[in-house]
Design an enzyme around this catalytic site. Structure first.
Site, PDB file in Angstrom:
ATOM      1  CB  SER A  16      46.199  44.769  46.987  1.00  0.00           C
ATOM      2  OG  SER A  16      46.997  44.508  45.652  1.00  0.00           O
ATOM      3  CE  LYS A  64      41.557  43.442  39.645  1.00  0.00           C
ATOM      4  NZ  LYS A  64      40.457  44.100  40.761  1.00  0.00           N
ATOM      5  CD  GLU A  94      39.562  39.462  46.432  1.00  0.00           C
ATOM      6  OE1 GLU A  94      39.430  40.336  45.463  1.00  0.00           O
ATOM      7  OE2 GLU A  94      40.029  39.598  47.539  1.00  0.00           O
TER       8      GLU A  94
HETATM    9  O1  KIV Z   1      43.991  45.058  44.143  1.00  0.00           O
HETATM   10  C1  KIV Z   1      44.260  43.874  44.077  1.00  0.00           C
HETATM   11  O2  KIV Z   1      45.482  43.285  44.117  1.00  0.00           O
HETATM   12  C2  KIV Z   1      43.146  42.951  43.840  1.00  0.00           C
HETATM   13  C3  KIV Z   1      43.164  41.437  44.210  1.00  0.00           C
HETATM   14  C4  KIV Z   1      42.885  41.348  45.461  1.00  0.00           C
HETATM   15  C5  KIV Z   1      42.252  40.587  43.498  1.00  0.00           C
HETATM   16  O3  KIV Z   1      42.192  43.558  43.351  1.00  0.00           O
END
Ligand code: KIV
Length: 282
Positions: A48, A116, A185
């Site tokens: 993000s 992740k 999410e």
């Molecule tokens: O990139 C991010 O901050 C995320 C969240 C939206 C879960 O993956």
């Protein structure tokens, strides 16, 4: 500073004892240090950052190098907090080898504690391989921004029985592949609750209700910095955008009107040196 950096087993114990995990994104040194001082259990260096730092209109343009630079800064700002690095678009989809290599870069170059990646069954071979490589992997299902095109936009997921069942099957496959935790999410709370009750590993929510084992929020949303749009699940705890604009405007006003800098903001010449300089300049 966090009392002691949590381990995956601490996170697992928190799930087992129904103690909520609270975490937040950070993309730079100072936000990470504030997150740590506020006692966050974990920090996500999310892709993000594409929107929150670089001003892109999605996460797709974000590169592996950008994620590494920002994760390095976050690591320095929050040495005592569990940091998760977010695998950007095309850093793991192309091949299993590339996925392991890029997950390894996050660990070797930025010192993250886990990575992740987004997706269900289709990324389970990557989850298995990274996990077999000795690294901790967190899954991410529901609204997966990197595939927002396929999903038809940034939309809530799992709202029909069939779609919810699909998510539960994905969640089981991710756990089976070796993930240590899962992020869900923009999914209805009942669906996230079922995933939480089905899995042995911790299940965290961003926009998926309070039944999860913990909550994630985007730091720019919590602080009220990000202004482009506000998802339904966001709660703004501050309005730093307005406060910062006001501070910048006051600064400008002070300079234009001769109120800044004042004497106390300036350095003094060594006694007698101004006269000498004036002589030199004659
Ligand atoms: O990139 C991010 O901050 C995320 C969240 C939206 C879960 O993956």
């Amino acid at each position: 500073m966090a009392e002691k950096k949590l381990s995956r087993w601490d996170l697992q114990k928190m799930k087992d004892s129904r103690k909520k995990v609270v975490w937040i994104t950070a993309y730079d040194y100072w936000t990470a240090s504030f997150a740590e001082k506020a006692g966050m259990d974990m920090i996500l260096v999310g892709d993000s950052l594409g929107m929150c730092v670089y001003g892109y209109d999605g996460t797709v343009p974000v590169t592996m190098d950008q994620c590494i630079y920002h994760s390095e800064a976050v690591r320095r700002g929050a040495a005592g907090t569990f940091v998760v690095g977010d695998m950007p678009f095309l850093s793991y989809q192309v091949s299993i080898e590339k996925a392991v290599e890029n997950a390894g870069r996050f660990h070797k170059e930025a010192g993250v504690d886990a990575i992740k990646l987004e997706g269900g069954k289709r990324v389970c071979p990557q989850i298995r391989a990274i996990s077999d490589g000795g690294m901790l992997v967190m899954g991410h299902i529901g609204l997966t921004p990197q595939s927002s095109g396929q999903l038809g936009g940034f939309k809530a997921q799992g709202r029909t029985a069939e779609a919810a069942k699909e998510l539960i099957d994905d969640a089981k496959a991710i756990q089976e592949a070796g993930a240590f935790a899962l992020l869900v999410e923009a999914v209805p709370p009942e669906v996230c609750g079922k995933i939480r009750d089905t899995l042995a590993i911790p299940v965290y929510s961003i926009g998926a209700g309070e039944q999860a084992d913990g909550q994630l929020m985007i730091s720019s949303d919590v602080a009220g910095v990000f202004q482009a749009f506000t998802p339904k699940f966001v709660k703004k705890y501050e309005n730093l955008a307005e406060k910062t604009i006001n501070a910048f405007s006051e600064y400008k006003d002070d300079v234009v009107n001769g109120r800044f800098p004042e004497d106390k903001h300036t350095y003094k010449m060594v006694e007698g040196e101004l006269d000498k300089l004036n002589q030199l300049l004659k």
